[in-house]
Design a protein around this motif. Structure first.
Motif, short mmCIF file in Angstrom:
data_model
loop_
_atom_site.label_atom_id
_atom_site.label_comp_id
_atom_site.label_asym_id
_atom_site.label_seq_id
_atom_site.Cartn_x
_atom_site.Cartn_y
_atom_site.Cartn_z
N MET A 44 -63.90 -131.45 -146.61
CA MET A 44 -65.20 -131.53 -145.78
C MET A 44 -65.06 -132.06 -144.48
O MET A 44 -63.77 -132.44 -144.00
CB MET A 44 -66.25 -132.63 -146.41
N PHE A 45 -65.76 -131.80 -143.55
CA PHE A 45 -65.52 -132.32 -142.19
C PHE A 45 -66.87 -133.11 -141.95
O PHE A 45 -67.89 -133.23 -142.15
CB PHE A 45 -65.78 -130.94 -141.36
N TYR A 46 -66.32 -134.17 -141.19
CA TYR A 46 -67.29 -135.31 -140.83
C TYR A 46 -68.58 -134.72 -140.16
O TYR A 46 -69.68 -134.95 -140.15
CB TYR A 46 -66.60 -136.30 -139.89
N GLU A 47 -68.22 -133.89 -139.24
CA GLU A 47 -69.08 -133.44 -138.03
C GLU A 47 -70.28 -132.32 -138.65
O GLU A 47 -71.33 -132.53 -138.65
CB GLU A 47 -68.34 -132.59 -137.15
N ASP A 48 -69.82 -131.74 -139.97
CA ASP A 48 -70.66 -130.73 -140.85
C ASP A 48 -71.72 -131.88 -141.33
O ASP A 48 -72.92 -131.52 -141.71
CB ASP A 48 -69.88 -130.08 -141.93
N MET A 49 -71.19 -132.97 -141.97
CA MET A 49 -71.87 -133.97 -142.73
C MET A 49 -73.03 -134.53 -141.83
O MET A 49 -74.25 -135.02 -142.32
CB MET A 49 -71.14 -135.11 -143.29
N ILE A 50 -72.51 -134.81 -140.55
CA ILE A 50 -73.73 -135.37 -139.64
C ILE A 50 -74.72 -134.37 -139.23
O ILE A 50 -75.77 -134.72 -139.23
CB ILE A 50 -72.96 -135.65 -138.29
N GLU A 51 -74.16 -133.21 -139.14
CA GLU A 51 -75.04 -131.90 -138.92
C GLU A 51 -76.01 -131.72 -139.91
O GLU A 51 -77.39 -131.60 -139.72
CB GLU A 51 -74.38 -130.91 -138.56
N ASP A 52 -75.84 -131.79 -141.28
CA ASP A 52 -76.78 -131.50 -142.19
C ASP A 52 -76.19 -132.08 -143.55
O ASP A 52 -75.29 -131.47 -144.35
CB ASP A 52 -76.78 -130.12 -142.57
N THR A 53 -76.59 -133.28 -143.79
CA THR A 53 -76.00 -134.17 -144.76
C THR A 53 -76.35 -133.48 -146.14
O THR A 53 -75.61 -133.25 -146.97
CB THR A 53 -76.52 -135.74 -145.00
N LYS A 63 -82.96 -136.06 -152.68
CA LYS A 63 -83.42 -136.50 -151.52
C LYS A 63 -83.47 -138.09 -151.56
O LYS A 63 -83.15 -138.61 -150.51
CB LYS A 63 -85.16 -136.27 -151.88
N GLN A 64 -83.11 -138.83 -152.48
CA GLN A 64 -83.01 -140.43 -152.50
C GLN A 64 -81.55 -140.32 -151.93
O GLN A 64 -81.52 -141.22 -151.42
CB GLN A 64 -83.10 -140.74 -153.99
N ILE A 65 -80.69 -139.53 -152.61
CA ILE A 65 -79.37 -139.87 -152.03
C ILE A 65 -78.99 -139.53 -150.44
O ILE A 65 -78.57 -140.37 -149.99
CB ILE A 65 -78.10 -139.05 -153.03
N THR A 66 -79.70 -138.31 -150.06
CA THR A 66 -79.63 -138.12 -148.84
C THR A 66 -80.24 -139.12 -147.92
O THR A 66 -79.43 -139.52 -146.83
CB THR A 66 -80.18 -136.74 -148.44
N GLY A 67 -81.28 -139.92 -148.36
CA GLY A 67 -81.86 -140.96 -147.49
C GLY A 67 -80.94 -142.17 -147.51
O GLY A 67 -80.93 -142.62 -146.36
N GLY A 68 -80.63 -142.33 -148.85
CA GLY A 68 -79.72 -143.73 -148.71
C GLY A 68 -78.41 -143.81 -148.03
O GLY A 68 -77.81 -144.88 -147.67
N MET A 102 -76.86 -147.33 -144.51
CA MET A 102 -75.52 -147.56 -144.88
C MET A 102 -75.20 -149.02 -143.99
O MET A 102 -74.63 -150.05 -144.70
CB MET A 102 -74.27 -146.81 -144.72
N LYS A 103 -75.30 -149.08 -142.85
CA LYS A 103 -74.97 -149.98 -141.91
C LYS A 103 -75.82 -151.45 -142.38
O LYS A 103 -75.24 -152.45 -142.19
CB LYS A 103 -75.35 -149.84 -140.59
#
Length: 277
Positions: free
Chosen positions: A175-184, A205-210, A216-217
């Motif tokens: 996986m790529f960090y940048e892809d995760m930022i773009e569309d989790t 939906k819950q996971i993506t929000g959490g 997380m911070k």
């Protein structure tokens, strides 16, 4: 390496993986905690929701090779995990991963982050983590990173050799960090497909929000604020979580020098990174 990762070398190498173990592998500061939380929520968010509010992530997803007496013994923590599957993280270059993970055909989730942002994040991490070597000033650090004189070695070797391994070992999801930022959400879908999971739309939906960075911070069970060797007065463990923060650190001359060096070291054109999105 530092002695915190080499003290227990033989026992680490002899670690016995189980077929359903899932190994999360990254170069440091490439999104390890992020993917750890996503996997923990996918597997246990519904069946054991109390974990999320009572057990820090570093106990739910132990760090295999860490060995800080009276604080963290990664191997013991992994062996004593009550969960199935066991989620285990490592920063090892591929050649140091204990053999049993390959012998048991374990699934591995590898996350890579572009070198420039990874370097900046690692720099701030080294400033606040007392178990890491002192980073010194930025320009020296910048050159040390390019030379691979880092805890866990060269970023270039790390991302390239894991990419190579993926060509011969089909159970790696890269996986790529940048892809995760773009569309989790999209990346969680791909991860579920790799793991053979099918959460409901509501769960997803819950996971993506959490797992959004700001959530997380703020989450003390995820942001490592309970770990005494980390000095949050110097820098938080979760700092910005952005793509492109390197532009606030690299000078024009450094960027040119970096690009030149990068071309020499990144020979495999199939492995591409984005430094902005």
């Amino acid at each position: 390496m530092t002695h915190y990762f080499t003290n227990n070398w033989e026992n680490i190498q002899n670690f016995q993986a189980r077929p359903d173990d899932i190994l999360i592998a990254t170069y440091p500061k490439a999104g390890t905690t992020w993917v750890s939380l996503i996997l923990d929520l996918l597997y246990f968010g519904k069946t054991a929701p109390e974990r999320q509010t009572s057990i820090p992530i570093e106990h739910r997803v132990p760090f295999l090779e860490i060995n800080i007496p009276s604080m963290f013994q990664g191997i013991d923590m992994a062996e004593n995990l009550p969960t199935s599957p066991r989620l285990i993280k490592t920063h090892f270059p591929v050649q140091f991963v204990p053999k049993s993970f390959w012998e048991q055909n374990c699934k591995v989730v590898y996350v890579a982050r572009n070198a420039k942002d990874n370097m900046v994040s690692f720099f701030h991490f080294d400033r606040m983590n007392m178990a890491e070597p002192e980073p010194g000033e930025w320009n020296n650090y910048f050159h040390r990173f390019m030379e691979g004189k880092m805890v866990f070695g060269s970023w270039y070797d790390h991302v390239n050799n894991w990419w190579k391994k993926k060509q011969t070992y089909s159970n790696i999801h890269y996986m790529f960090y940048e892809d995760m930022i773009e569309d989790t959400g999209r990346e969680i879908d791909k991860l579920c497909s790799f793991l053979g999971l099918s959460p409901s739309a509501e769960e997803k939906k819950q996971i993506t929000g959490g797992v959004q960075f700001d959530n997380m911070k703020k989450n003390d069970m995820v942001n490592h604020c309970t770990i005494p060797i980390m000095d949050f007065k110097i820098s938080p463990f979760m700092r910005k979580g952005k793509v492109g923060d390197w532009k606030n650190h690299f000078t024009v001359a450094q960027n040119e020098e970096f690009e030149e060096d990068y071309k020499k070291k990144m020979k495999d054109l199939t492995l591409e990174f984005r430094t902005e999105i």
